[in-house]
Design an enzyme around this catalytic site. Structure first.
Site, PDB file in Angstrom:
ATOM      1  N   ASN A   3     146.267  18.083 152.625  1.00 49.98           N
ATOM      2  CA  ASN A   3     146.844  18.419 153.910  1.00 49.98           C
ATOM      3  C   ASN A   3     146.017  19.474 154.631  1.00 49.98           C
ATOM      4  O   ASN A   3     145.230  19.156 155.523  1.00 49.98           O
ATOM      5  CB  ASN A   3     148.297  18.866 153.740  1.00 49.98           C
ATOM      6  CG  ASN A   3     148.989  19.105 155.059  1.00 49.98           C
ATOM      7  OD1 ASN A   3     148.398  18.956 156.121  1.00 49.98           O
ATOM      8  ND2 ASN A   3     150.245  19.469 155.007  1.00 49.98           N
ATOM      9  N   ASP A   4     146.135  20.716 154.210  1.00 47.34           N
ATOM     10  CA  ASP A   4     145.468  21.804 154.932  1.00 47.34           C
ATOM     11  C   ASP A   4     143.954  21.608 155.046  1.00 47.34           C
ATOM     12  O   ASP A   4     143.360  22.010 156.044  1.00 47.34           O
ATOM     13  CB  ASP A   4     145.750  23.143 154.238  1.00 47.34           C
ATOM     14  CG  ASP A   4     147.200  23.578 154.413  1.00 47.34           C
ATOM     15  OD1 ASP A   4     147.811  23.140 155.410  1.00 47.34           O
ATOM     16  OD2 ASP A   4     147.712  24.327 153.573  1.00 47.34           O
TER      17      ASP A   4
END
Lengths: 465, 103
Positions: free
Chosen positions: A394-395
Site C-alpha cells: 500500500n504505502d
C-alpha cells in the site's frame, strides 16, 4: 591440549571463514557455498575450544549433551518454520544470542578464574568493562527481540505503545546504565552487576514497545546489529578473535541493513527509534477524509485486463505474506506466461516485515530470482507496462510521497505504479495503510480495486484466465 | 615498551567492521533475509565462551552457579547455530534461476 597461539590461529581461520560466508551472499549462486564456509568456521571454532581446554572429563559429556539438545531444537524449528514466519524466527533467534551473551557474562563474572580474568571481586578492569558492556547490550538485545517477536507474532498489538514522558524516561535509564557500568567497575560489587542487567532488560523492552509493526524491518536489523556488538563485547572479555571478528561483522551488517531500511522509508534512524509513527497521524487524516469514488471490480474484470496485456508487473507487500498468497500468485503468473505475457516482480526495500522478506517468499513459490527486481532496477519500466498488479502493498505505491510535501511519507522512494496503463489493486478494504494516510492511487481513473483476500482473489483470477 | 594486547584486539575489531561494511554492501538485496539468519548463526560463535564457562567446574562438582549459566548459554547458542545455518540453507536452496528451456 593445544597451545594458546595455535588456537588463536584457528580462531582467526574461523573468523575468515565467517567473512567468506557473508561474501558468498553477493549472489545466489555462491551463497550456498558461503553457508558451508560458515558451518565449517563454526565447527573449527567449537573443536578448537574443546582442544584448548583439554578437559574431556564428565563436564565435556554434559557440554555435548547441551549442544545436542539445543541443536535438535534448532534443527526442528529450522525445518518446520513456514517461510512467512521468517521475521518472527529471526527476532526469536536474536533474543537467544542476546541471552546467551548475558549468561556467558554472568558466568565470567561469577567465576573469572576460568577465563583468566582475575578473581571474584578483583576482576581485571579492562575485562570488567568489556564484560559489563557485553552483558548490557546482550540484555537489551534479548528483551528488545522478545518484544519484536511478540509484535510480529501478533501476540502483542503491532500498534505503537506510547505514554507521556516516555523519551525522558528512556534517556534517564540509558544514562543510568552508563553510570552503573562506571560504578560497577570502580566497586566490583556484584549487586550493581545484577542491577545493571535488570535495568538493561527493562530498557530493551521500553525501547521497542513504541515502534509500530511496519517499522519492524528497521527494528530487526537494529537488533541484529546489537547482537553483534554484544558478541564482540564478550569476545573482548574472552580475548577471542573469532568472536571479535564475528561481532564486528554482524554489528556492521545489522547497521547497514537498518540504514537501507530507513532510507527506503526516507526517515532518519532516530525518527524510527523514537517510535509512535502512524499513531499520531490517524486523527488528522480521518477528519479531512472525503468520500471519493473508486472503481471496484471482480476477478473476471482483472483476468480480462491481464489477458489483453503484453506486460505485467507484480508489486507484492506484507499483505501477500499474511494471506500466504505467494503460491497462488506464482500459479497465476504461470498462466499469464503461457499466454506470452511478460511478467516481472517489483520489490520495494521495505516491503514486508524484514529486509528481503518478499524475495524469500517468492523464492519459496519457485519464482526464479532473475524475474524479481529491486525498486531502482524496475521503476522506469512501469511507464511501459500494461498492468501493475499490487498485492498486499500500500504505502510503498502511494504517489503522495512524490507530490504532497505535507504528507508524513513525503520523500519516501515509491514504486511508480500509477504510470502503468492500468493498475489492479488487491486489498481487503479501503482502509489506509500503516502510515495512516489515504492512498491516492485508489481513486485514479486507471485503477481497479479488487476487494478480497489476496489468495482467494489470485486463485479466482487464475480460473478466469 | 610493550603494546597492550588489547590494542591488537581493537585493531582486529576495527578492521573487521570495515571488512563487514564492504562485504555487506555487496550482498544482493534479495538475499537480505538469509543474510540476517546467517549472521544470527555466526554470532552464536559465542558458544566458545559458553563452553569454557560450562567446563569451569572442577571434577568433583561439574555444576556450580557459574557453569550452569555456561550450560544454559551452550543450549541457547546451539539452538541458534543449528537453527540459523539450517534455515539459511533451506532458504538458499529455494533461490533458483529461470529454466532456460521454459523460454
Amino acid at each position: 591440549m593445544i597451545s594458546a597461539n595455535l588456537s588463536a590461529i584457528f580462531y582467526l581461520v574461523s573468523g575468515v571463514l565467517f567473512i567468506l560466508a557473508l561474501r558468498g551472499l553477493s549472489s545466489p549462486e555462491t551463497s550456498r557455498q558461503g553457508n558451508l564456509f560458515g558451518i565449517l568456521g563454526m565447527i573449527i571454532a567449537i573443536t578448537v575450544t574443546f582442544l584448548s581446554t583439554g578437559n574431556f572429563s564428565t563436564g565435556f559429556i554434559f557440554v555435548i549433551i547441551f549442544i545436542l539438545a539445543g541443536g535438535s531444537i534448532g534443527a526442528f524449528i529450522a525445518y518446520r518454520i513456514p517461510m512467512t514466519a521468517m521475521p518472527e524466527l529471526v527476532a526469536g533467534f536474536h533474543s537467544l544470542v542476546g541471552l546467551a551473551a548475558v549468561f556467558v557474562a554472568i558466568s565470567a563474572f561469577l567465576n573469572p578464574e576460568a577465563f583468566n580474568l582475575g578473581t571474584p571481586g578483583n576482576i581485571k578492569l579492562g575485562s570488567l568493562i568489556e564484560m559489563s558492556i557485553g552483558a548490557a547490550v546482550g540484555a537489551i538485545t534479548f528483551s528488545g527481540s522478545v518484544i519484536a517477536f511478540l509484535k510480529l507474532q501478533g501476540i502483542m498489538s503491532g500498534s505503537p505503545i506510547t505514554f507521556k514522558g516516555q523519551h525522558p524516561l528512556n534517556a534517564i535509564i540509558l544514562i543510568s546504565i552508563v553510570v552503573l557500568i562506571y560504578l560497577l567497575c570502580s566497586t566490583q560489587s556484584s549487586n550493581l552487576f545484577w542491577i545493571l542487567l535488570a535495568v538493561s532488560f527493562l530498557i530493551g523492552f521500553l525501547l521497542i514497545i513504541p515502534i509500530g509493526g511496519a517499522d519492524m524491518p528497521v527494528v530487526i536489523s537494529m537488533l541484529n546489529s546489537y547482537s553483534g556488538w554484544a558478541a564482540a563485547g564478550i569476545g573482548f572479555t574472552l580475548e577471542n578473535t573469532a568472536l571479535i571478528i564475528t561481532g564486528a561483522l554482524v554489528g556492521s551488517s545489522g547497521a547497514i541493513l537498518s540504514y537501507i531500511m530507513c532510507k527506503g522509508m526516507n526517515r532518519s534512524f532516530f525518527n524510527v527509534i523514537l517510535g509512535g509513527f502512524g499513531a499520531t497521524e490517524d486523527t488528522s487524516s480521518s477528519s479531512t477524509k472525503e468520500q471519493r469514488p473508486v472503481k471496484s471490480g471482480n476477478a473476471d474484470d482483472a483476468a480480462f485486463l491481464m489477458k489483453n496485456a503484453s506486460s505485467v508487473i507484480i508489486v507484492p507487500g506484507y499483505g501477500m505474506a499474511v494471506a500466504q498468497a505467494q503460491h497462488a500468485l506464482r500459479e497465476m503468473v504461470d498462466t499469464l506466461k503461457k499466454n506470452d505475457i511478460k511478467v516481472s516482480y517489483a520489490i520495494h526495500p521495505v516491503a514486508g516485515r524484514m529486509p528481503g522478506h518478499m524475495n524469500v517468499l517468492l523464492a519459496e513459490a519457485n519464482v526464479p530470482y532473475d524475474e524479481v527486481f529491486e525498486l531502482e532496477e524496475i521503476n522506469n519500466d512501469f511507464a511501459n507496462a500494461d498492468v501493475a498488479f499490487v498485492i498486499g502493498a500500500n504505502d510503498v505505491t502511494n504517489p503522495v510521497a512524490k507530490t504532497d510535501p505535507q504528507s508524513p511519507i513525503f520523500g519516501m522512494p515509491v514504486l511508480d505504479v500509477e504510470k502503468c496503463k492500468s493498475v489492479l489493486f488487491v486489498k481487503r478494504s479501503l482502509s489506509p495503510g500503516y502510515a495512516g494516510i489515504d492512498n491516492d492511487l485508489f481513486y485514479k481513473e486507471n485503477t481497479l480495486m479488487l476487494f478480497a483476500d489476496a489468495k482467494k482473489m489470485t486463485e479466482d483470477i487464475t480460473k478466469n484466465l | 615498551m610493550e603494546i597492550d594486547p588489547l590494542i591488537f584486539r581493537l585493531s582486529i575489531f576495527i578492521l573487521s567492521i570495515f571488512v563487514g561494511y564492504y562485504v555487506v554492501w555487496s550482498v544482493t538485496p534479495s538475499l537480505h533475509t538469509p543474510l540476517m539468519s546467517v549472521t544470527n548463526a555466526i554470532s552464536s560463535v559465542i558458544i566458545v565462551g559458553a563452553i569454557i564457562a560450562g567446563l569451569s567446574g572442577n571434577s568433583d562438582s561439574i555444576f556450580n552457579t557459574s557453569s550452569i549459566f555456561g550450560f544454559l548459554a551452550i543450549a541457547l547458542a546451539a539452538i541458534n547455530i543449528f537453527g540459523g545455518f539450517l534455515v539459511t540453507q533451506r532458504m538458499l536452496a529455494m533461490y533458483k534461476k529461470k529454466k532456460k528451456d521454459k523460454k
